[in-house]
Write a protein that holds these residues in place. Structure first.
Motif, PDB file in Angstrom:
ATOM      1  N   ASN A  99      25.780  63.397  51.010  1.00  0.00           N
ATOM      2  CA  ASN A  99      24.890  64.023  50.908  1.00  0.00           C
ATOM      3  C   ASN A  99      23.872  64.239  51.898  1.00  0.00           C
ATOM      4  O   ASN A  99      22.781  64.136  51.923  1.00  0.00           O
ATOM      5  N   LEU A 110      29.596  70.367  48.472  1.00  0.00           N
ATOM      6  CA  LEU A 110      29.405  68.977  48.243  1.00  0.00           C
ATOM      7  C   LEU A 110      29.996  68.256  49.453  1.00  0.00           C
ATOM      8  O   LEU A 110      31.076  68.549  49.916  1.00  0.00           O
ATOM      9  N   GLU A 162      28.289  76.361  45.776  1.00  0.00           N
ATOM     10  CA  GLU A 162      28.066  74.965  45.557  1.00  0.00           C
ATOM     11  C   GLU A 162      28.768  74.281  46.631  1.00  0.00           C
ATOM     12  O   GLU A 162      29.824  74.484  47.097  1.00  0.00           O
TER      13      GLU A 162
END
Length: 312
Positions: free
Chosen positions: A47, A43, A41
């Motif tokens: 975004n 981040l 993942e």
């Protein structure tokens, strides 16, 4: 086949607003048979949309733009990876330099990685070669003796070098971190015409005393005839097995830098890098590195930096 949970956070804080930050990142696990990604993942502040591609060396690379003004940029990677290689290797210690010449003869990529850089301290490198290489010795034995020599005669000291420290400088003060030792080993092996490449990643030995645990780490891979690429870690004087997680490969650190970018606006910035490694037995190791990167407030508006702390 051990499983590691790796949390890697890179944080940039600016003393004033900046804008139009353009970055490329190489913090994706390298695609190879020796490791399997179970979860990843990513981040990023704001975004932004990521454009993914494979670079010249085969590294998965992400490119993004953060156009609005901001005082902070955070890139956070949460990775769960299984290393599928065994704890023991079957490296070919029999093939010599004649076999190596047959492998590299018509392979342009291997030839490129067997060409040493120009340095001023060539005599110092030649002296190292005299200690590690003997006539008739196998390629793997030469590689192993090179890693052993660097481990024995160069001190592991954090904070005295940067990601711009040269091999010439290392040969003078003979102290540094894994990135420096990898660059020196590449120079020595390439002088012997052994194809070699820089590797960035993590070392995950579960508190067994290895240097570089918990931080971003660097080692090298050498081409062994009738075997292929074999990783060796001169910082710890070991062949790479299932305790190393690979992110990127290249000719040197610049090809493997976890984060590179540019932004607009003169600013003072603070860079901090947090890495934690979790093990299957519940233990964990974490490290925070703070790197000050001062910029002249009277500098030109467009500022370009390599956004990466030296690997430990």
């Amino acid at each position: 086949m051990p499983i590691f949970k790796i949390h890697h956070v890179t944080r940039y804080e600016y003393d004033r607003l900046v804008k139009e930050s353009v970055n490329d990142i190489r913090i994706y696990p390298y695609l190879c048979p020796e490791q399997e990604v179970l979860h990843h993942e990513l981040l990023i502040t704001g975004n932004p949309e990521l454009y993914l591609f494979q670079d010249y060396w085969g590294n998965k690379t992400g490119l993004f733009n953060l156009l609005p003004t901001h005082r902070e940029l955070v890139i956070e990677s949460k990775l769960v990876v299984r290393t599928t290689g065994g704890s023991q290797l079957q490296i070919n210690f029999h093939s010599g330099f004649d076999a190596l010449q047959l492998d590299t003869g018509n392979n342009l990529r291997l030839l490129e990685l067997a060409d040493p850089d120009f340095i001023k301290s060539k005599e110092a490198v030649d002296e190292i070669i005299q200690h590690i290489h003997q006539e008739g010795q196998s390629v793997a034995a030469t590689v192993e003796r090179c890693g052993e020599y660097i481990f024995k005669y160069f001190k592991y000291v954090k904070g005295i070098t940067t990601n711009e420290t040269t091999v010439d400088e290392l040969l003078v003060h003979r102290s540094g971190v894994c990135q420096d030792f990898a660059h020196l080993m590449l120079q020595v092996l390439r002088t012997l015409k052994i194809p070699s490449r820089y590797v960035s990643g993590y070392i995950c030995p579960n508190k067994n005393g290895m240097r570089g645990e918990g931080a971003t780490h660097a080692w090298i891979e050498a081409w062994i005839p009738h075997y292929g690429w074999a990783g060796i870690d001169p910082t710890n004087n070991v062949w790479v097995t299932n305790t190393h997680v690979k992110l990127a490969v290249g000719r040197n650190f610049s090809d493997c830098s976890p984060i590179k970018g540019t932004f607009k606006g003169p600013a003072l910035q603070k860079l901090s890098v947090y890495v934690s490694v979790g093990y299957e037995d519940g233990r964990s190791f974490e490290e925070v590195t703070d790197v000050g990167i001062p910029l002249d407030s009277h500098a030109a508006e467009l500022v370009a930096l390599d956004f990466a702390a030296a690997q430990q």
